[in-house]
Design an enzyme around this catalytic site. Structure first.
Site, PDB file in Angstrom:
ATOM      1  N   ASP A 190      30.882  38.873  32.986  1.00 44.91           N
ATOM      2  CA  ASP A 190      31.699  38.657  32.956  1.00 44.91           C
ATOM      3  C   ASP A 190      32.674  39.617  32.287  1.00 44.91           C
ATOM      4  O   ASP A 190      32.607  40.576  31.451  1.00 44.91           O
ATOM      5  CB  ASP A 190      32.608  36.927  33.302  1.00 44.91           C
ATOM      6  CG  ASP A 190      33.994  36.916  33.846  1.00 44.91           C
ATOM      7  OD1 ASP A 190      34.005  37.029  34.589  1.00 44.91           O
ATOM      8  OD2 ASP A 190      34.243  36.499  32.626  1.00 44.91           O
TER       9      ASP A 190
ATOM     10  N   ASP B 151      36.612  39.965  32.254  1.00 44.48           N
ATOM     11  CA  ASP B 151      37.515  39.085  31.601  1.00 44.48           C
ATOM     12  C   ASP B 151      37.164  38.043  30.480  1.00 44.48           C
ATOM     13  O   ASP B 151      36.511  36.830  30.875  1.00 44.48           O
ATOM     14  CB  ASP B 151      39.018  38.532  32.225  1.00 44.48           C
ATOM     15  CG  ASP B 151      39.682  39.523  33.006  1.00 44.48           C
ATOM     16  OD1 ASP B 151      39.374  41.255  32.568  1.00 44.48           O
ATOM     17  OD2 ASP B 151      39.714  39.595  34.018  1.00 44.48           O
TER      18      ASP B 151
HETATM   19 MG   LIG Z   1      36.189  35.957  32.766  1.00 43.48          MG
END
Ligand SMILES: [Mg+2]
Ligand SMILES: [Zn+2]
Length: 192
Positions: free
Chosen positions: A12, A14
């Site tokens: 992922d 962020d």
């Molecule tokens: Mg995230």
């Protein structure tokens, strides 16, 4: 373990690679790496892993920022990585909002399916690293092994519970990378 297939790690973005914000990351200036995360990607690369990012970016669908801003953030990331000898193969992102009902917004596995097709790899047993439950659920849907980091929303996600079976928890991406590579050595070294 057969070495015919290149090793992949899916991250992922962020809250795993860069600091997260409840107000979305909208500009390159707002894209700030988490301490040690870019070095961790370089370390994974040196250990033979190809790193790919799968990221929900509904800020595009909400009209909060343009594709050009997203591209500029990723240019910043690629440059910073290159300075460390690191590399992300590609960023696969979902630009939609929940209302769009697309197939790629995590926890749906569409981004992961795209990654498998693009690189011609079987994603079974590929590690997925995220800070939200939906990151892990999307990966687990295609057979990835779930890893939660405590950075970003990770501590809250851990407190909420209900993680997929077998989820491993790491302080941050650097700790994950060390753990993964230590495991490789353990498998490859003959017993003393
Ligand atoms: Mg995230
Ligand atoms: Zn989508």
């Amino acid at each position: 373990m057969p070495q015919s297939q290149p090793k992949f790690v899916i991250l992922d973005r962020d809250g795993v690679v860069n600091l997260d914000s409840d107000h979305f990351i909208k500009t390159p200036d707002e894209w700030v790496p988490i301490t040690g995360s870019l070095e961790a990607i370089a370390t994974l690369n040196q250990a033979g892993y190809r790193v790919v990012i799968a990221s929900n970016q509904s800020g595009i669908g909400r009209g909060l920022f343009e594709m050009s801003a997203l591209n500029a953030m990723h240019e910043k990331m690629y440059k910073a990585l290159a300075n460390l000898g690191g590399r992300v193969e590609a960023v696969f992102f979902c630009p939609h909002t929940a209302a769009d009902n697309c197939d790629c917004r995590k926890p749906k596995p569409g981004l992961f399916e795209q990654i498998g097709e693009r690189f011609g790899v079987e994603l079974r047993a590929v590690p997925v690293v995220g800070d939200s439950l939906r990151d892990l659920e999307a990966g687990v849907a295609v057979g990835c092994i779930p890893h939660l980091v405590r950075t970003g929303k990770g501590a809250k996600t851990l407190a909420k519970g209900g993680l997929p079976a077998g989820t491993r928890v790491h302080d941050d991406l650097a700790a994950f990378a060390q753990w993964l590579i230590a495991g490789d050595h353990a498998h490859k070294s003959p017993a003393p």
